[in-house]
Write a protein that holds these residues in place. Sequence first.
Motif, PDB file in Angstrom:
ATOM      1  N   UNK A  89       0.840  -1.209   0.144  1.00 35.80           N
ATOM      2  CA  UNK A  89       0.030  -0.001  -0.046  1.00 35.80           C
ATOM      3  C   UNK A  89       0.921   1.278  -0.006  1.00 35.80           C
ATOM      4  N   UNK A  90       2.057   1.127   0.813  1.00 35.08           N
ATOM      5  CA  UNK A  90       2.876   2.204   1.107  1.00 35.08           C
ATOM      6  C   UNK A  90       3.596   2.532  -0.473  1.00 35.08           C
ATOM      7  N   UNK A  91       4.005   1.434  -0.918  1.00 35.53           N
ATOM      8  CA  UNK A  91       4.836   1.456  -2.346  1.00 35.53           C
ATOM      9  C   UNK A  91       3.582   2.269  -3.432  1.00 35.53           C
ATOM     10  N   UNK A  92       2.794   1.724  -3.632  1.00 33.10           N
ATOM     11  CA  UNK A  92       1.619   2.133  -4.457  1.00 33.10           C
ATOM     12  C   UNK A  92       1.263   3.831  -4.173  1.00 33.10           C
ATOM     13  N   UNK A  93       1.101   3.856  -2.860  1.00 35.22           N
ATOM     14  CA  UNK A  93       0.794   5.197  -2.441  1.00 35.22           C
ATOM     15  C   UNK A  93       1.770   6.431  -2.641  1.00 35.22           C
ATOM     16  N   UNK A 100       3.155   0.910 -12.273  1.00 33.22           N
ATOM     17  CA  UNK A 100       2.824   1.034 -11.215  1.00 33.22           C
ATOM     18  C   UNK A 100       0.930   0.903 -11.531  1.00 33.22           C
ATOM     19  N   UNK A 101       0.520   1.384 -12.455  1.00 33.24           N
ATOM     20  CA  UNK A 101      -0.742   1.522 -12.799  1.00 33.24           C
ATOM     21  C   UNK A 101      -1.285   0.001 -13.351  1.00 33.24           C
ATOM     22  N   UNK A 102      -0.504  -0.547 -13.980  1.00 29.42           N
ATOM     23  CA  UNK A 102      -0.880  -1.857 -14.588  1.00 29.42           C
ATOM     24  C   UNK A 102      -0.962  -2.877 -13.295  1.00 29.42           C
ATOM     25  N   UNK A 103       0.145  -2.674 -12.594  1.00 24.75           N
ATOM     26  CA  UNK A 103       0.156  -3.627 -11.299  1.00 24.75           C
ATOM     27  C   UNK A 103      -0.891  -3.457 -10.490  1.00 24.75           C
ATOM     28  N   UNK A 104      -1.254  -2.176 -10.321  1.00 23.14           N
ATOM     29  CA  UNK A 104      -2.054  -1.956  -9.108  1.00 23.14           C
ATOM     30  C   UNK A 104      -3.774  -2.492 -10.023  1.00 23.14           C
ATOM     31  N   UNK A 105      -3.860  -2.280 -11.192  1.00 22.44           N
ATOM     32  CA  UNK A 105      -5.064  -2.857 -11.773  1.00 22.44           C
ATOM     33  C   UNK A 105      -4.835  -4.570 -11.502  1.00 22.44           C
TER      34      UNK A 105
ATOM     35  N   UNK B   8      -8.526   0.845 -19.431  1.00 20.43           N
ATOM     36  CA  UNK B   8      -7.219   0.101 -19.025  1.00 20.43           C
ATOM     37  C   UNK B   8      -7.384  -1.004 -18.297  1.00 20.43           C
ATOM     38  N   UNK B   9      -8.586  -0.972 -17.502  1.00 19.80           N
ATOM     39  CA  UNK B   9      -8.655  -2.392 -16.769  1.00 19.80           C
ATOM     40  C   UNK B   9      -9.024  -3.523 -17.675  1.00 19.80           C
ATOM     41  N   UNK B  10     -10.005  -3.114 -18.691  1.00 20.92           N
ATOM     42  CA  UNK B  10     -10.393  -4.316 -19.560  1.00 20.92           C
ATOM     43  C   UNK B  10      -9.191  -4.645 -20.512  1.00 20.92           C
ATOM     44  N   UNK B  11      -8.579  -3.424 -20.809  1.00 22.46           N
ATOM     45  CA  UNK B  11      -7.398  -3.953 -21.555  1.00 22.46           C
ATOM     46  C   UNK B  11      -6.324  -4.884 -21.092  1.00 22.46           C
ATOM     47  N   UNK B  12      -5.979  -4.524 -19.786  1.00 17.36           N
ATOM     48  CA  UNK B  12      -5.036  -5.412 -18.977  1.00 17.36           C
ATOM     49  C   UNK B  12      -5.696  -6.697 -18.711  1.00 17.36           C
ATOM     50  N   UNK B  13      -7.005  -6.868 -18.582  1.00 19.49           N
ATOM     51  CA  UNK B  13      -7.566  -8.236 -18.435  1.00 19.49           C
ATOM     52  C   UNK B  13      -7.093  -8.971 -19.605  1.00 19.49           C
TER      53      UNK B  13
ATOM     54  N   UNK C  49       6.480  -8.557  -2.410  1.00 20.64           N
ATOM     55  CA  UNK C  49       5.863  -9.568  -1.766  1.00 20.64           C
ATOM     56  C   UNK C  49       4.555  -9.590  -1.928  1.00 20.64           C
ATOM     57  N   UNK C  50       3.901  -8.762  -1.771  1.00 23.99           N
ATOM     58  CA  UNK C  50       2.373  -8.788  -1.928  1.00 23.99           C
ATOM     59  C   UNK C  50       2.037  -9.142  -3.308  1.00 23.99           C
ATOM     60  N   UNK C  51       2.533  -8.659  -4.312  1.00 24.52           N
ATOM     61  CA  UNK C  51       2.358  -8.875  -5.575  1.00 24.52           C
ATOM     62  C   UNK C  51       2.613 -10.194  -6.072  1.00 24.52           C
ATOM     63  N   UNK C  52       3.691 -10.893  -5.522  1.00 23.91           N
ATOM     64  CA  UNK C  52       3.991 -12.327  -5.819  1.00 23.91           C
ATOM     65  C   UNK C  52       3.011 -13.086  -5.194  1.00 23.91           C
ATOM     66  N   UNK C  53       2.562 -13.034  -4.037  1.00 20.18           N
ATOM     67  CA  UNK C  53       1.480 -13.709  -3.564  1.00 20.18           C
ATOM     68  C   UNK C  53       0.085 -13.773  -4.254  1.00 20.18           C
ATOM     69  N   UNK C  54      -0.207 -12.436  -4.635  1.00 23.61           N
ATOM     70  CA  UNK C  54      -1.432 -12.302  -5.541  1.00 23.61           C
ATOM     71  C   UNK C  54      -1.315 -13.049  -6.793  1.00 23.61           C
ATOM     72  N   UNK C  55       0.074 -12.999  -7.596  1.00 22.12           N
ATOM     73  CA  UNK C  55       0.088 -13.730  -8.756  1.00 22.12           C
ATOM     74  C   UNK C  55       0.097 -15.221  -8.565  1.00 22.12           C
ATOM     75  N   UNK C  56       0.768 -15.679  -7.177  1.00 26.21           N
ATOM     76  CA  UNK C  56       0.504 -16.914  -7.102  1.00 26.21           C
ATOM     77  C   UNK C  56      -0.915 -17.736  -6.925  1.00 26.21           C
ATOM     78  N   UNK C  57      -1.543 -16.900  -5.809  1.00 30.66           N
ATOM     79  CA  UNK C  57      -2.908 -17.355  -5.432  1.00 30.66           C
ATOM     80  C   UNK C  57      -3.998 -16.595  -5.987  1.00 30.66           C
ATOM     81  N   UNK C  58      -3.935 -15.619  -6.644  1.00 32.04           N
ATOM     82  CA  UNK C  58      -4.924 -14.894  -7.184  1.00 32.04           C
ATOM     83  C   UNK C  58      -5.058 -15.194  -8.724  1.00 32.04           C
TER      84      UNK C  58
END
Lengths: 270, 442, 327
Positions: A89-93, A100-105, B8-13, C49-58
């Motif tokens: 959350x801190x990293x994204x904020x 960043x945007x794509x990862x958050x999506x 972007x959401x749908x594209x990303x998907x 760390x969070x991102x990898x977990x979400x990739x693996x289990x989401x």
Amino acid sequence: MRNARVRLIGAGLALGALLTAFPFVWMVFTSLKPLNEARTYPPKILPSTVEWGSYLTLFRELDFGRYTVNTIIVVMVGFIGMFFMAMAGYGFAKFEFRGRRAMFLLVLTTLMIPVQVTLIPTYLILNSVGLTNTVVGIAMPTLVSAFGIFLFRQFMETLPTEILDAARLDGAGEFRIFLSVALPMSTPILAVMTILTFIAGWNSFIWPLVIAGQQENYTLSVGLALLNQQVSINPALQMAGASLMVIPTIVLFVLLQRHIVQGFTMSGIN
Amino acid sequence: MRLTNWRPLTTALAVMLVLTACGGVSESENSTESTTPVTSATTDASVTETTQGVVSGTTDGLAGTTLNFWIMGDTATAFEELVSGFTAETGINVKVDAIPWDAVNDRLTTAVASGEGPDVTQIGLSLLPTFIAGEALMDVSDLVGDYPNLTAASFPSDIMATLNPGGATYSFPWVSDTRVLFYRSDILGDAGFSEPPATWDELLKMASVLADRGSTKYGYYIPQWDAPLPVAYTWQAGGDVIAADGSIDLDTPEFRDAVDHYLAFYDAGVVPTAGDWDQALGFITGDAPMLVSGPYLAGAINDQAPELEGSWGVTMVPTGVNNTSLFAGSNVGVWSGSENPEAALALIDYLARPETQLAWYAAVNELPAVSAALEELKAGDDAMVAVYAAQLANSRLLPLDPAWDAVGQEILTMLNSVALTGADKGQALADLFDSVARIVEG
Amino acid sequence: MGVLGRQEVTTAAVPARPTHHEPGSTNTSRKQRISAATKSLTPYGFVAPSFLFLLAFGILPIVVAAVVSFTDLDITGLANPDNISYIGLENYRRLISDSDFWRSLQTTGIFIVFGVPSIIVISLTIALGLSVSSSRLFRVLRMFYFLPAITAIVAISLIWGFMYNTQFGLLNYLLTSIGSSPINWLSDPQMAKVSVAIVAIWRATGLNIIIFLAAIQSIPRDYYEAAAIDGATGWASFRWITFPLLRFALLFVTVTTLIAWLQFFDEPFVLTDGGPVGATTSISLFIYQEGFSFNRFGYASAGTVVLFLIIVTVTAFQLRLYRSNHA
């Protein structure tokens, strides 16, 4: 006039609150009844004598002591996940970075995935890293949630960047700033996430069922499910087990509750 | 990022789905690979065992090993006591894991997927075909000769051959179960009946009289989840659910008779329509004073209402054309991935000893599956055991077909839709035949 | 709804809009964010760390499901990969002609049509009530409403199953003691839908009340004072001040509630197992049963993918609607 209105609303809300909470009252009363009294018709509200027998059965005959310990371990592991979510959350904020945007999506997309129906792939993934049949493994699939990351990000965006920059000027490392500046300023959201993390671990059911493997790894939820039999049920025993699960969450919630609305308010979902 | 910008959401998907679809193939290969070695390791292991030649069924050198045992339902505590004698004798520890009945399928599936199961497992007969199809059980044909209690002759007639298709030895009968008619002799007596019903017609008539006792009183009880019941009715009508060529066939006059018999009780309003009806309680309070159930119900009644002794009894199921009942129960088998097949078989051998079988009956009211134990039980003076034994001798297995589970559920859905929602019977039957055809063709 | 594991959280989760700032202020906060660390790897370290977990289990599981949906994987295939074969779109074709699948879609639709408005209206009403005072009493009452949201689903199923019970349940006793006839709460196909939905609504309101309450409390007092001077109180001040300022909270709650109903699983799973006669079988439960009761994993995976696409479409549609109304 305003007072009269507030009182009227208060009375209405009190009635609703009693209705909402009544199942819990019924649960506790039933758990203290002997079996035949728990199943009499017409039902008696209050137990005629207070019997702790059902609770004793849970611990003496049914290993609920171990299930409780396991559940606590699952919750503890969950708090590691909460720390990861706070970091994310801190990293994204507070940082601008490529992707960043794509990862958050992508993070948010995981909210839309129906979990119970992807059990097998998830199980295979856990199995490939050797975490099935372990208590730690039970916590893995739910360790990090997009919702938690979202809440942390919402809240941490409101932290003043100047203070972080001041710490940087003092030569503090980024992780250090997160630990000793950002986190201490985030108490309300930490309170919210503490309760959410606790209930996620404490109440989780499907994953312990599938991953625990051996009975020594069962959690309270699974132990409780074992009390549900088709031929004949024992409501007193079931309600004792349910009370055992519910009461700790209520206590924790009461302790933290004043922070919770504040946490949501400041995370800006309004 | 703004929520209001959804593109972007749908594209990303879309991108993600495309990209990961490629990556996904290798992932699924990986995950299946991880199961492969386990399966082959298993075969290797059993081959090695046999080539080495196991000297005897003794447990020398096995002391100190630990076996994991899966038991279904809530009898784990009793089972731990049962096997304490085994541990004392052999030094082999047994760790018991209770699996909730509702979760058996999930656990089986994940264990098959990962190759990590117990050493020995209880298997409800209705799930046996699935266990075998999932290669969850080890063929112990080459090892079993060393265990005196595990010969086919230990068990009634040709049950071993029936339950172990293709000449393999996957599992051994452990407990038997059949369905008999439970009735409250006191309540029947008050209504003027000195004997329990012996035929379908009598059952319906008596149930109607008993149901007239009051608005919350019923004459009979039909569990809405009891998938084998309509099949037993079909047998009792003189028919079968399997055609001569071995395929599942419900489109027969006898099956229709069974359906009519089942629905007649709902038509007459003499059975509870509640799905959460507690059969033991309903029997004890007398609200539903007759029902078809298994010996475990007798155990529950004795526990919960010992004062009722003498005012209830059991008898063979009522006759349509005949009075065939369900043969159910559980087997035990060695898990295909077990590293201790000898210790596992020693445990199964112990469980098949007549005295162990009798101790288990005493503990949880589950009937012995071993002939000698059953004989000994019959020789006692327990009138109920005599009824169980007589009914066991006149009982049949459900079809041993992995598709049967789904078919059984469809039958229940069909019957309950007519009974509870008033759906048209002819239409419901036609729909049933359709869905069975789809299930059978896979 | 949804209190199994990560599910829990989805009850209230939402695709994000970071804040309700106007566009201009978003730009300023972006500038603020830019710091010396911009170009380093630091941010990735925080997120990884969070991102990898979400990739693996989401993400990974749904991808695996997508792949499996083109095969005939069943339990024999799990045991031995040689038994798996590629069957193209066959599972999807069968899904379309499966009346049980359509029925589960329809059932889910019914739950949504009644469940989403119920949850929103009830939570908003209670939140508005709770916001009129900050006295100790009101703070205590708030806690009561939140209790169901923090209770384990297994405990809930036992408690409600016990209250709904036909033979010795409290609810039927109360009904008969006021002269009404007893109800087959979980056994009558129509009623079972209602009973299951009651439990789901009971459980889902708590978190939504908190979210609404937080949103209401952040509305500046002086808006109301100004309106009162103009003579707007009661309904008018709700209609013209509270309601418009709650629109993001409303969107948030609507989206998350809708997703939760689309994934509706827990209550029917533990209370009725989808019965009686399939009356409470939601899509999630249908898929789960195909997978685990009948071991048709390929088929179940096709259902999973379809459900996922439905959820994505519905969510995207809602967000678009929101944008066209409020842009």
